[in-house]
Design a protein around this motif. Structure first.
Motif, PDB file in Angstrom:
ATOM      1  N   GLY A   1      20.810  -1.800  71.641  1.00 24.95           N
ATOM      2  CA  GLY A   1      21.802  -0.806  72.163  1.00 24.95           C
ATOM      3  C   GLY A   1      21.871  -0.297  71.167  1.00 24.95           C
ATOM      4  O   GLY A   1      22.054   1.355  71.328  1.00 24.95           O
ATOM      5  N   ASP A   2      22.201  -1.014  69.896  1.00 25.67           N
ATOM      6  CA  ASP A   2      22.124   0.293  68.644  1.00 25.67           C
ATOM      7  C   ASP A   2      21.173   1.016  68.169  1.00 25.67           C
ATOM      8  O   ASP A   2      21.532   2.344  67.817  1.00 25.67           O
ATOM      9  N   GLN A   3      19.710   0.354  68.415  1.00 18.50           N
ATOM     10  CA  GLN A   3      19.117   1.810  67.863  1.00 18.50           C
ATOM     11  C   GLN A   3      18.947   2.763  69.031  1.00 18.50           C
ATOM     12  O   GLN A   3      18.558   3.732  68.143  1.00 18.50           O
ATOM     13  N   VAL A   4      19.173   2.369  70.470  1.00 23.36           N
ATOM     14  CA  VAL A   4      18.949   3.916  71.032  1.00 23.36           C
ATOM     15  C   VAL A   4      19.822   4.389  71.356  1.00 23.36           C
ATOM     16  O   VAL A   4      20.704   5.424  70.950  1.00 23.36           O
ATOM     17  N   LEU A   5      21.347   4.214  70.796  1.00 21.64           N
ATOM     18  CA  LEU A   5      22.455   5.130  70.743  1.00 21.64           C
ATOM     19  C   LEU A   5      22.442   5.782  69.320  1.00 21.64           C
ATOM     20  O   LEU A   5      22.459   7.362  69.265  1.00 21.64           O
ATOM     21  N   LYS A   6      22.267   5.131  68.273  1.00 24.81           N
ATOM     22  CA  LYS A   6      21.874   6.329  66.719  1.00 24.81           C
ATOM     23  C   LYS A   6      20.694   7.053  67.126  1.00 24.81           C
ATOM     24  O   LYS A   6      21.154   8.247  67.000  1.00 24.81           O
TER      25      LYS A   6
END
Length: 118
Positions: A60-65
């Motif tokens: 999720g953090d990769q997607v959000l970035k």
């Protein structure tokens, strides 16, 4: 009618959120595979995204970035969901607008969504 996209690799959580949000009068689009999410956001243009932090393949953090670095969708409100003890810090560092710890309170999620959509 506001559209909310839900991305979580746990189908049970996706189903619960879909029922809850639908009952609240939202149009709901779901995705369990985070690798499909960016394309789906571009197509459906949701008003808000509920995003799980820990997912296989693309977290999720990769997607959000990536969302925050994509001009056409970088302003999309994103509420991150996670059972991780440090999930709040990770979500904030990635650019989340808000964070909800799992297991979550359904009223809490609705109230947070309403802050961004109304």
């Amino acid at each position: 009618m506001k559209t909310i996209m839900v991305c979580d690799d746990d189908q049970g959580i996706v189903d619960v959120l879909e029922i809850l949000l639908d009952a609240e009068g939202f149009n709901v689009i779901t995705e369990i595979n985070s690798t499909n999410l960016l394309k789906k956001i571009e197509v459906h243009k949701p008003d808000l995204l509920l995003l799980d932090l820990w997912m296989p393949l693309l977290s999720g953090d990769q997607v959000l970035k990536t969302i925050r670095n994509t001009e056409s969708i970088k302003k999309l409100p994103v509420i991150v969901l996670s059972a991780s003890v440090d999930g709040s810090d990770i979500a904030e560092d990635a650019g989340a607008n808000d964070f909800v710890a799992k297991p979550f309170n359904l009223d809490d999620i609705i109230n947070k969504i309403k802050v961004f959509l109304y």
